[in-house]
Design an enzyme around this catalytic site. Structure first.
Site, PDB file in Angstrom:
ATOM      1  CG  ASP A  83      -1.963   1.020   1.260  1.00 11.61           C
ATOM      2  OD1 ASP A  83      -2.398   1.426   0.170  1.00 11.61           O
ATOM      3  OD2 ASP A  83      -2.406   1.426   2.365  1.00 11.61           O
ATOM      4  CG  HIS A  84      -0.387   4.874   0.004  1.00  8.74           C
ATOM      5  ND1 HIS A  84      -0.761   5.850  -0.897  1.00  8.74           N
ATOM      6  CD2 HIS A  84      -1.526   4.513   0.656  1.00  8.74           C
ATOM      7  CE1 HIS A  84      -2.062   6.072  -0.785  1.00  8.74           C
ATOM      8  NE2 HIS A  84      -2.551   5.261   0.134  1.00  8.74           N
ATOM      9  CG  HIS A 188      -5.546   8.227   2.933  1.00  6.01           C
ATOM     10  ND1 HIS A 188      -4.969   8.917   1.896  1.00  6.01           N
ATOM     11  CD2 HIS A 188      -5.570   6.925   2.553  1.00  6.01           C
ATOM     12  CE1 HIS A 188      -4.651   8.060   0.932  1.00  6.01           C
ATOM     13  NE2 HIS A 188      -4.998   6.850   1.302  1.00  6.01           N
ATOM     14  N   GLY A 189      -8.157   8.713   6.453  1.00  6.51           N
ATOM     15  CA  GLY A 189      -8.376   9.071   7.849  1.00  6.51           C
ATOM     16  C   GLY A 189      -9.846   9.192   8.234  1.00  6.51           C
ATOM     17  CG  HIS A 219      -6.016   4.733  -2.174  1.00  6.32           C
ATOM     18  ND1 HIS A 219      -4.926   4.362  -1.418  1.00  6.32           N
ATOM     19  CD2 HIS A 219      -5.885   4.096  -3.362  1.00  6.32           C
ATOM     20  CE1 HIS A 219      -4.172   3.541  -2.137  1.00  6.32           C
ATOM     21  NE2 HIS A 219      -4.728   3.365  -3.320  1.00  6.32           N
ATOM     22  N   GLY A 220      -8.966   5.821   0.664  1.00  8.62           N
ATOM     23  CA  GLY A 220      -9.700   6.678   1.600  1.00  8.62           C
ATOM     24  C   GLY A 220     -11.180   6.353   1.659  1.00  8.62           C
ATOM     25  NE  ARG A 269      -4.904   2.998  10.781  1.00  9.95           N
ATOM     26  CZ  ARG A 269      -3.928   3.834  10.477  1.00  9.95           C
ATOM     27  NH1 ARG A 269      -3.892   5.032  11.012  1.00  9.95           N
ATOM     28  NH2 ARG A 269      -2.996   3.482   9.618  1.00  9.95           N
TER      29      ARG A 269
HETATM   30  P1  13P Z   1      -9.135   5.043   4.968  1.00  4.48           P
HETATM   31  O1  13P Z   1      -8.275   5.927   5.801  1.00  4.48           O
HETATM   32  O2  13P Z   1     -10.370   5.724   4.514  1.00  4.48           O
HETATM   33  O3  13P Z   1      -9.450   3.756   5.642  1.00  4.48           O
HETATM   34  O4  13P Z   1      -8.309   4.687   3.641  1.00  4.48           O
HETATM   35  C1  13P Z   1      -7.299   3.708   3.687  1.00  4.48           C
HETATM   36  C2  13P Z   1      -6.460   3.700   2.459  1.00  4.48           C
HETATM   37  O5  13P Z   1      -6.728   4.325   1.461  1.00  4.48           O
HETATM   38  C3  13P Z   1      -5.250   2.869   2.504  1.00  4.48           C
HETATM   39  O6  13P Z   1      -4.478   3.001   1.355  1.00  4.48           O
HETATM   40  O1  G3H Z   2      -3.465   5.080   3.321  1.00  4.81           O
HETATM   41  C1  G3H Z   2      -2.758   4.772   4.259  1.00  4.81           C
HETATM   42  C2  G3H Z   2      -3.125   3.645   5.114  1.00  4.81           C
HETATM   43  O2  G3H Z   2      -4.180   3.967   5.966  1.00  4.81           O
HETATM   44  C3  G3H Z   2      -1.924   3.143   5.848  1.00  4.81           C
HETATM   45  O3  G3H Z   2      -1.563   3.997   6.851  1.00  4.81           O
HETATM   46  O4  G3H Z   2       0.857   4.452   6.514  1.00  4.81           O
HETATM   47  O5  G3H Z   2      -0.238   4.711   8.766  1.00  4.81           O
HETATM   48  O6  G3H Z   2       0.164   2.451   7.790  1.00  4.81           O
HETATM   49  P1  G3H Z   2      -0.093   3.895   7.516  1.00  4.81           P
HETATM   50 ZN    ZN Z   3      -4.549   4.982   0.534  1.00  2.46          ZN
END
Ligand code: 13P
Ligand code: G3H
Ligand code: ZN
Length: 344
Positions: A83-84, A188-189, A219-220, A269
């Site tokens: 991821d990312h 995100h978040g 995402h998000g 979370r």
């Molecule tokens: P959320 O913060 O909405 O759960 O998104 C997670 C995400 O995009 C991880 O790559």
């Molecule tokens: O998009 C990001 C994910 O929620 C992962 O978050 O980099 O804190 O593990 P993190």
């Molecule tokens: Zn993401």
């Protein structure tokens, strides 16, 4: 053992009216909760691991936990995804560690640089049988940190950060990615919108026209259910004005458009945190981790099962069809899956 790339999943999801949930894993309870929920619902899934997760848990531990899950549910279609990913080096490390799919996120770079890191990642990954997701446009949340913009400012200017459909076509052609993460108003978040929660469906529609058949990723996409925010706040937390993407809008993106992968971390979370807070607040003498992490894991199972239903991702019951598609494609497996891991 249906550990697979995302290809057989997206082949079916693109026009099948469902999406694969991509859930972030940071520890054993999260992994077990996600897997148990997907097994109970017979749903394909993507376990995704961020750079931060690798650092927190160490990849060797995460790999052992995931291998145990795969052994426990050998019929369940699972992809292991970065991821990312922020560098081509990290992409290479994850390929070596046996990931079946990677994301290279060059969205904060100037366009040409994003094309370059994404195309370089695709070359490496495809040579090893691994699928690649890249991103174009700018989400709020972690990416806005890069340019120092606050959430309010992002929301006010959201239109200009959305993925450009014409650029998306050029990007897909030049990089040869397998899927594209699009900016369509999510972030995100737990604090995604100050005002009305609204996704730009017209953008998805335009991107589908300029990039026909390209699997799209959101995402998000946590929905930040109010009942979990209420629990967190009731038991000593402080998360006022938390707001996510309504599940009905996720469902619309998934069932009407080519969204094949939906990323969810924040909701996991929240579920875990709400339960742990509740145990601590109602049983102040409790100090056995199994007695708060256990209920936390149950809450994760509930949260993930909720996401897999027909009114959200609609992936429940799709496991067998994905396995059949994987078999039809000749059971493709990344080259390095059996290699012992792991890099830093
Ligand atoms: P959320 O913060 O909405 O759960 O998104 C997670 C995400 O995009 C991880 O790559
Ligand atoms: O998009 C990001 C994910 O929620 C992962 O978050 O980099 O804190 O593990 P993190
Ligand atoms: Zn993401």
């Amino acid at each position: 053992m249906p550990l697979m790339t995302t290809k057989p999943m997206f082949d079916l999801a693109y026009s099948g009216g469902f999406a694969i949930g991509a859930f972030n894993v940071n520890n054993m309870e999260l992994c077990q909760g996600i897997i148990e929920a997907c097994a109970a619902e017979k749903s394909p899934l993507i376990l995704q691991i961020s750079k931060g997760a690798r650092k927190y848990a160490k990849m060797s531990y995460l790999k052992a936990i995931i291998d145990a899950a795969v052994a426990e549910y050998p019929w369940l279609p699972i992809a292991i995804h970065l991821d990312h990913g922020d560098t081509v080096d990290l992409v290479q490390t994850c390929i070596n560690d046996g990931f079946t799919s990677v994301m290279i996120d060059g969205s904060h770079h100037p366009y040409e640089e994003n094309v370059k890191v994404s195309a370089d990642s695709v070359k490496l990954a495809h040579a090893n049988g691994v699928t690649v997701e890249a991103e174009l446009g700018m989400l709020g949340g972690i990416e806005e940190d890069v340019v120092g913009m606050d959430a309010h400012e992002y929301e006010k200017n959201v239109e200009k950060f959305l993925t450009d459909p014409v650029q998306a076509a050029d990007f897909a052609k030049r990089t040869q990615i397998d899927s594209l993460a699009v900016a369509i108003g999510t972030s995100h978040g737990a604090f995604k919108f100050k005002h009305e929660a609204k996704l730009a469906f017209n953008r998805i529609e335009q991107i589908m026209k300029t990039c026909p058949g390209l699997p799209l990723v959101m995402h998000g996409s946590s929905s930040v259910p109010q009942e979990f925010i209420d629990l967190v706040n009731k038991y000593g937390g402080k998360m006022p004005n938390a707001k996510g993407v309504p599940e009905a809008q996720i469902n619309e993106a998934v069932t009407k458009f080519g969204v094949c992968k939906v990323n969810i971390d924040t909701d996991l979370r929240l579920a875990l945190t709400a339960k742990i807070r509740e145990v601590f607040a109602t049983k102040p003498a409790e100090f056995d981790p199994r007695n708060y992490l256990g209920p936390g894991r149950e809450a994760i199972i509930g949260m993930v099962r909720r996401k897999l239903q027909a009114n959200v991702l609609n992936s429940a019951g799709k496991a067998d069809a994905v396995v059949a598609q994987w078999e039809k494609l000749g059971k493709p497996m990344p080259k390095f899956y059996t290699k012992t891991c792991c890099g830093k």
